[in-house]
Design a protein around this motif. Structure first.
Motif, PDB file in Angstrom:
ATOM      1  N   ARG A 162       0.822  -1.206   0.000  1.00 21.41           N
ATOM      2  CA  ARG A 162       0.000   0.000   0.000  1.00 21.41           C
ATOM      3  C   ARG A 162       0.857   1.258   0.000  1.00 21.41           C
ATOM      4  O   ARG A 162       0.470   2.277  -0.573  1.00 21.41           O
ATOM      5  N   LEU A 163       2.016   1.178   0.661  1.00 21.12           N
ATOM      6  CA  LEU A 163       2.894   2.342   0.748  1.00 21.12           C
ATOM      7  C   LEU A 163       3.489   2.698  -0.601  1.00 21.12           C
ATOM      8  O   LEU A 163       3.531   3.865  -0.991  1.00 21.12           O
ATOM      9  N   SER A 164       3.926   1.683  -1.363  1.00 21.48           N
ATOM     10  CA  SER A 164       4.568   1.938  -2.657  1.00 21.48           C
ATOM     11  C   SER A 164       4.313   0.761  -3.585  1.00 21.48           C
ATOM     12  O   SER A 164       5.129  -0.165  -3.684  1.00 21.48           O
ATOM     13  N   PRO A 165       3.176   0.765  -4.280  1.00 22.73           N
ATOM     14  CA  PRO A 165       2.797  -0.400  -5.099  1.00 22.73           C
ATOM     15  C   PRO A 165       3.827  -0.802  -6.140  1.00 22.73           C
ATOM     16  O   PRO A 165       4.117  -1.988  -6.305  1.00 22.73           O
ATOM     17  N   PHE A 166       4.389   0.184  -6.847  1.00 20.37           N
ATOM     18  CA  PHE A 166       5.332  -0.165  -7.917  1.00 20.37           C
ATOM     19  C   PHE A 166       6.623  -0.738  -7.353  1.00 20.37           C
ATOM     20  O   PHE A 166       7.110  -1.769  -7.819  1.00 20.37           O
ATOM     21  N   TRP A 167       7.192  -0.089  -6.364  1.00 22.41           N
ATOM     22  CA  TRP A 167       8.476  -0.553  -5.844  1.00 22.41           C
ATOM     23  C   TRP A 167       8.336  -1.850  -5.062  1.00 22.41           C
ATOM     24  O   TRP A 167       9.265  -2.663  -5.019  1.00 22.41           O
ATOM     25  N   PHE A 168       7.161  -2.075  -4.463  1.00 26.81           N
ATOM     26  CA  PHE A 168       6.928  -3.373  -3.839  1.00 26.81           C
ATOM     27  C   PHE A 168       6.946  -4.461  -4.916  1.00 26.81           C
ATOM     28  O   PHE A 168       7.592  -5.506  -4.748  1.00 26.81           O
ATOM     29  N   VAL A 223       5.114 -11.902 -12.000  1.00 28.94           N
ATOM     30  CA  VAL A 223       5.452 -10.695 -11.214  1.00 28.94           C
ATOM     31  C   VAL A 223       5.851  -9.547 -12.132  1.00 28.94           C
ATOM     32  O   VAL A 223       5.582  -8.373 -11.826  1.00 28.94           O
ATOM     33  N   LEU A 224       6.447  -9.848 -13.259  1.00 30.24           N
ATOM     34  CA  LEU A 224       6.775  -8.792 -14.224  1.00 30.24           C
ATOM     35  C   LEU A 224       5.497  -8.129 -14.739  1.00 30.24           C
ATOM     36  O   LEU A 224       5.425  -6.896 -14.881  1.00 30.24           O
ATOM     37  N   GLY A 225       4.466  -8.947 -15.008  1.00 28.66           N
ATOM     38  CA  GLY A 225       3.177  -8.374 -15.396  1.00 28.66           C
ATOM     39  C   GLY A 225       2.564  -7.565 -14.266  1.00 28.66           C
ATOM     40  O   GLY A 225       1.962  -6.505 -14.501  1.00 28.66           O
ATOM     41  N   TRP A 226       2.699  -8.039 -13.042  1.00 33.04           N
ATOM     42  CA  TRP A 226       2.221  -7.299 -11.858  1.00 33.04           C
ATOM     43  C   TRP A 226       2.874  -5.926 -11.798  1.00 33.04           C
ATOM     44  O   TRP A 226       2.184  -4.901 -11.636  1.00 33.04           O
ATOM     45  N   ALA A 227       4.189  -5.889 -11.934  1.00 28.75           N
ATOM     46  CA  ALA A 227       4.898  -4.606 -11.879  1.00 28.75           C
ATOM     47  C   ALA A 227       4.467  -3.692 -13.022  1.00 28.75           C
ATOM     48  O   ALA A 227       4.358  -2.471 -12.858  1.00 28.75           O
ATOM     49  N   THR A 239       4.819   5.913 -14.355  1.00 28.09           N
ATOM     50  CA  THR A 239       5.613   6.968 -14.982  1.00 28.09           C
ATOM     51  C   THR A 239       6.438   6.373 -16.113  1.00 28.09           C
ATOM     52  O   THR A 239       6.700   5.156 -16.145  1.00 28.09           O
ATOM     53  N   PRO A 240       6.913   7.206 -17.044  1.00 28.00           N
ATOM     54  CA  PRO A 240       7.798   6.688 -18.107  1.00 28.00           C
ATOM     55  C   PRO A 240       9.056   6.034 -17.551  1.00 28.00           C
ATOM     56  O   PRO A 240       9.549   5.053 -18.123  1.00 28.00           O
ATOM     57  N   TRP A 241       9.599   6.562 -16.449  1.00 25.43           N
ATOM     58  CA  TRP A 241      10.795   5.960 -15.859  1.00 25.43           C
ATOM     59  C   TRP A 241      10.502   4.557 -15.331  1.00 25.43           C
ATOM     60  O   TRP A 241      11.340   3.662 -15.460  1.00 25.43           O
ATOM     61  N   HIS A 242       9.338   4.368 -14.738  1.00 26.99           N
ATOM     62  CA  HIS A 242       8.944   3.032 -14.312  1.00 26.99           C
ATOM     63  C   HIS A 242       8.935   2.085 -15.512  1.00 26.99           C
ATOM     64  O   HIS A 242       9.457   0.955 -15.440  1.00 26.99           O
ATOM     65  N   ARG A 243       8.350   2.526 -16.596  1.00 26.26           N
ATOM     66  CA  ARG A 243       8.195   1.671 -17.767  1.00 26.26           C
ATOM     67  C   ARG A 243       9.541   1.387 -18.436  1.00 26.26           C
ATOM     68  O   ARG A 243       9.782   0.281 -18.925  1.00 26.26           O
ATOM     69  N   LEU A 244      10.435   2.400 -18.447  1.00 20.26           N
ATOM     70  CA  LEU A 244      11.764   2.176 -19.004  1.00 20.26           C
ATOM     71  C   LEU A 244      12.532   1.152 -18.185  1.00 20.26           C
ATOM     72  O   LEU A 244      13.228   0.284 -18.736  1.00 20.26           O
ATOM     73  N   LEU A 245      12.423   1.244 -16.867  1.00 20.64           N
ATOM     74  CA  LEU A 245      13.102   0.285 -15.999  1.00 20.64           C
ATOM     75  C   LEU A 245      12.595  -1.131 -16.260  1.00 20.64           C
ATOM     76  O   LEU A 245      13.391  -2.079 -16.416  1.00 20.64           O
ATOM     77  N   LEU A 246      11.275  -1.299 -16.330  1.00 26.83           N
ATOM     78  CA  LEU A 246      10.720  -2.626 -16.563  1.00 26.83           C
ATOM     79  C   LEU A 246      11.068  -3.146 -17.952  1.00 26.83           C
ATOM     80  O   LEU A 246      11.295  -4.348 -18.134  1.00 26.83           O
ATOM     81  N   SER A 247      11.120  -2.243 -18.932  1.00 32.31           N
ATOM     82  CA  SER A 247      11.494  -2.669 -20.285  1.00 32.31           C
ATOM     83  C   SER A 247      12.906  -3.212 -20.300  1.00 32.31           C
ATOM     84  O   SER A 247      13.193  -4.246 -20.932  1.00 32.31           O
ATOM     85  N   ALA A 248      13.801  -2.528 -19.592  1.00 35.26           N
ATOM     86  CA  ALA A 248      15.187  -2.993 -19.525  1.00 35.26           C
ATOM     87  C   ALA A 248      15.270  -4.353 -18.835  1.00 35.26           C
ATOM     88  O   ALA A 248      15.995  -5.258 -19.283  1.00 35.26           O
TER      89      ALA A 248
END
Length: 847
Positions: free
Chosen positions: A657-663, A698-702, A708-717
């Motif tokens: 709940r605190l940070s969904p993406f980083w969790f 879990v990759l699909g979960w993330a 944000t675009p930075w989130h998506r760039l990180l996951l793409s890498a």
């Protein structure tokens, strides 16, 4: 100031059972101790307390404790920003999701207000219309009305009432007051009378009564109430609006035959709840009457324009209204209450309401401010005059789209669109004196809102609910929606709206209803996850058949499953509720699989008993010809269950709940350990088809939590780095990577309507297609294209049969809960603000 002695009163009943909830009992002596302790924690200073309550032990203890401490309680279903801004409470208390005693949240030390010494309680005047106008009630008002109700109902210590209404609603609160006054007990529940569990509890706990509004009787008819065996039921009370005379007579006669009584009652919040009741022995003969005044009260009839207004006199008449904090200090301003109802007195001494004088209507138990609806319509460009016909809000508008006006009126009033009738007129019908001709307006034929544009109906059809039980402030996720119901609903919503927002699963029903309808000539909007499910199942089945070679579809489906899990299971709902929803969704995957596999066992050796239990991946054999045929279903069930149980841990729930993406990203890091290390659990050839493939889930979960675009760039890498080298086949890796990139970067696509509809059907049936195609395609030999088409058709047919079976089951039981969904809509859901406050509740849990 009158000092309440609530704890002392409760303590006087000793070891009698006071409350029952979810199998737990709380006796009066313990309740008294908890109330005293809560009052002690609040301190001795008199303060204004805003309490958002639910039907549970904790809320009741907080409410009684605040009164015991001498506080003035603003009782509501949700402490909204508007209430905070207008009344600036000194202290806020919000109910917990688990029913435990809530912690008070002081906003200051001491009080910022001057409170009248007798002021005890503040209640909303208008149900869900959002008005900050409150009724000021004194200790004397509350006690006098509770005593009157307890007297004419003859409440005894052996009685037990089920809390069918929220206790922040004056009717529901009066039940609590009158029963606690007499030392009787309460079955605390928030379940709807539609649910079998409500009646299981009602019977097991030997409940003797429940309160009903007119709409309750609609629900009772749906579940076959007249055929129920309820040996302990002593009476039903009815208020919250006019019940049609024929229904009063029907239920009065039913009660006479089966041993219980019907009490038809009449009241308003301004009278603390009740003003009149119809003795049960008179109900069948005089079903159109409100009866006689309650003990201690009297009626007079005073001439007004159009007839005689019913005026009530009694100790339960409110102190007055409040619209600002300064008015909380005012002296009692009323000695009688003008009800706004036109009435007459029959020769038998009974009172009958024959019309309304005021600009309020009561529909589904909600008090609707007609002037507010008119103002809202006018501001949107619909000059209107509103009235009601007892069951429907009626609006005459001089110009504009009647369907759009109906949706707006529904949103302003909190009513379902089906309870709003809008008629287009050249000019508002008026009497010779220039005033609106309400009788004529009531008779105007309305233009119905087409079913496909009624958003609430679409939600109801998809989730197996009744439209009128859906809270307009709840979202798809709040109402228990999941990936199994998402596909069909998204396509129907897009057809209704013309263009469906990507964020629609988290938008409220009311927000979706208020969106403009657009005619889009360039096809339909299709969720990328839905498109991928359709393409992947075609790729899986076609590759198994040998029509083409496009491996990787199952692994794309695994990532899509993680994406959908994050959207529909990882919501702001309480952890226990999220787990229940996930377990039900998992059961809908596991049970049809087990049934299908079991059905094939007598006719072939295609599967073993391990497959029936979905344990082949654990128990083996791992080298049989069919060991891998159900690998995807088994692995998906394991991963979803593990993820749900993980989120049930308080620390994991808090961090998510605190940070969904980083969790999700941190969880991905842990899952990637199994991407590179099998720990000898599986052979190298089997790792990618085992639970160790959870990193794709879990990759699909993330991806679903990337904002944000930075989130998506990180996951793409991460996706490029981890998918590469996972298989020996480069083409398979490219296909998986393409699917994951679409999930990360493209939330929806615009496609021709035919493709959108076909994709939705195939995606909706993907599980069943995966199950049955193993037995279907061998029947067609080398006719690979025919085998593919028939396999897809068989999956769609199986999915439709399952949907029909679920619908029949819901009809047979009278409960929408059988859909595997948590019933988000409850009786009087318009009065419940629980779903609205979930985001705020999540914040409180994080703190």
């Amino acid at each position: 100031m009158t000092t309440p002695r609530i704890a002392a009163h409760l303590h006087g009943f000793g070891d009698r059972i006071a409350l029952v909830h979810d199998g737990r009992e709380l006796r009066y002596a313990e309740l008294a101790e908890r109330v005293s302790a809560y009052a002690h924690d609040l301190g001795s200073g008199r303060r204004l307390v805003a309490l958002a309550a639910r039907n549970d032990f904790g809320s009741l203890i907080a409410y009684l404790g605040a009164l015991e401490a001498g506080c003035a309680v603003l009782l509501t279903g949700s402490v909204t920003a508007e209430l905070i801004d207008v009344y600036d409470p000194d202290l806020v208390i919000e109910a917990t999701q688990d029913g435990s005693t809530p912690r008070p949240h002081p906003r200051r030390t001491g009080s910022a207000h001057t409170l009248h010494p007798e002021l005890a309680l503040l209640l909303s005047t208008s149900g869900s219309t959002g008005s900050p106008k409150l009724v000021r009630l004194s200790y004397r008002n509350v006690l006098a009305n509770a005593e009157s109700i307890a007297e004419y109902l003859a409440i005894a210590e052996t009685d037990r009432a089920a809390t069918t209404l929220p206790f922040y609603y004056c009717y529901g609160l009066s039940v609590l007051h009158s029963y606690l006054l007499r030392g009787a007990s309460l079955l605390m529940t928030s379940r709807s009378v539609l649910e079998p569990e409500f009646w299981d509890d009602f019977g097991a706990q030997r409940a003797t009564s429940f309160a009903a509004v007119p709409y309750t009787f609609d629900l009772l008819e749906r579940i076959g109430f007249d055929r129920m065996a309820l040996p302990h039921l002593r009476y039903i009370t009815q208020a919250g609006g006019r019940l049609a005379p024929e229904r009063v007579r029907h239920y009065a006669q039913l009660g006479e035959r089966t041993g219980w009584a019907l009490y038809v009652m009449y009241g308003q919040t301004e009278a603390t709840a009740r003003m009149a009741y119809l003795p049960p022995r008179l109900a069948a003969e005089h079903p159109d009457c409100i009866g006689i005044p309650i003990p201690g009260g009297t009626f007079t009839l005073e001439p007004v324009e159009g007839g005689d207004e019913l005026v009530y006199h009694g100790p339960n008449v409110m102190m007055g209204y409040a619209e600002t904090p300064a008015e909380l200090a005012l002296e009692p301003q009323l000695t009688r209450l003008r009800t706004g109802d036109l009435a007459c007195r029959t020769p038998d001494g009974l009172y009958r309401v024959i019309g309304r004088r005021s600009r309020f209507a009561k529909i589904f138990g909600l008090r609707i401010d007609l002037q507010r609806i008119e103002s809202g319509l006018a501001a949107a460009g619909y000059p209107a005059c509103c009235t009601d016909d007892g069951e429907t809000l009626v609006a005459a508008i001089e110009c504009g789209d009647t369907a759009a006006a109906a949706r707006l009126a529904a949103r302003l009033s909190g009513l379902p669109v089906g309870a709003v009738r809008v008629a287009a007129v050249e000019s508002i019908p008026r009497l010779p004196n220039g005033k609106p001709d309400y009788p004529t307006i009531r008779q105007l034929p309305g233009t119905p809102v087409a079913a496909h544009t009624d958003i609430r109906t679409l939600f109801a059809d998809a989730l197996g609910l009744h439209p009128e039980t859906i809270d307009p402030r709840a979202s798809f996720a709040d109402l228990g929606g999941d990936s199994l119901t998402y596909v069909a609903l998204s396509v129907r919503l897009d057809r209704a709206l013309g263009q469906l927002p990507v964020s629609w699963p988290t938008m409220s029903v009311a927000e979706l209803e208020s969106l403009p309808r657009r005619r889009n000539r360039f096809g339909r909007s299709l969720d990328t996850g839905t498109l991928l499910r359709a393409l992947a199942i075609i790729a899986v089945v076609g590759s198994h058949i040998g029509l083409f070679v496009l491996w990787g579809g199952a692994h794309v489906l695994l990532a899509v499953a993680g994406f959908n899990f994050a959207r529909f299971a990882v919501t702001a709902a309480p952890a226990a509720q999220r787990l229940r929803r996930t377990l039900r969704t998992t059961a809908f995957i596991a049970i049809p699989t087990a049934v299908w596999v079991a059905a094939t066992l007598p006719f072939s050796d295609y599967y073993g008993w391990q497959n029936v239990l979905l344990l082949n991946k654990i128990l083996g054999p791992h080298d049989s010809a069919t060991a891998g045929h159900l690998w995807f279903v088994e692995v998906l069930v394991y991963i979803v269950l593990a993820s749900a149980l993980l989120l049930r841990l308080p620390i994991a729930d808090r961090l998510e709940r605190l940070s969904p993406f980083w969790f999700a990203t941190g969880l991905l890091g842990v899952a990637l350990i199994f991407r590179y290390r099998s720990f000898n659990l599986y052979t190298p050839d089997n790792v990618a088809f085992s639970p160790l493939a959870c990193w794709l889930f879990v990759l699909g979960w993330a991806a679903a939590k990337a904002t944000t675009p930075w989130h998506r760039l990180l996951l793409s890498a991460v996706a490029v780095a981890t998918v590469s080298g996972y298989f020996d086949e480069t083409d398979r890796e490219r296909m998986i990577l393409a699917g994951i990139m679409l999930l990360i970067w493209l939330p929806s696509v615009r496609v021709p309507a035919l493709i959108a509809g076909t994709a939705a059907v195939l995606a909706d049936a993907s599980l069943f297609t995966y199950l049955v195609h193993w037995q279907v395609y061998p029947l067609f030999g080398q006719h690979h294209l025919v085998a593919l088409l028939v396999s897809l058709a068989a999956g769609v047919a199986a999915a439709r049969l399952m949907g029909l079976a679920r619908a029949v089951a819901r009809t047979a039981t009278g409960s929408a809960a059988l859909d595997g969904q948590d019933l988000g809509g409850r009786l009087l859901s318009q009065l419940r603000d629980e779903n609205v406050s979930r985001n705020r509740l999540a914040g409180k849990m994080i703190e």
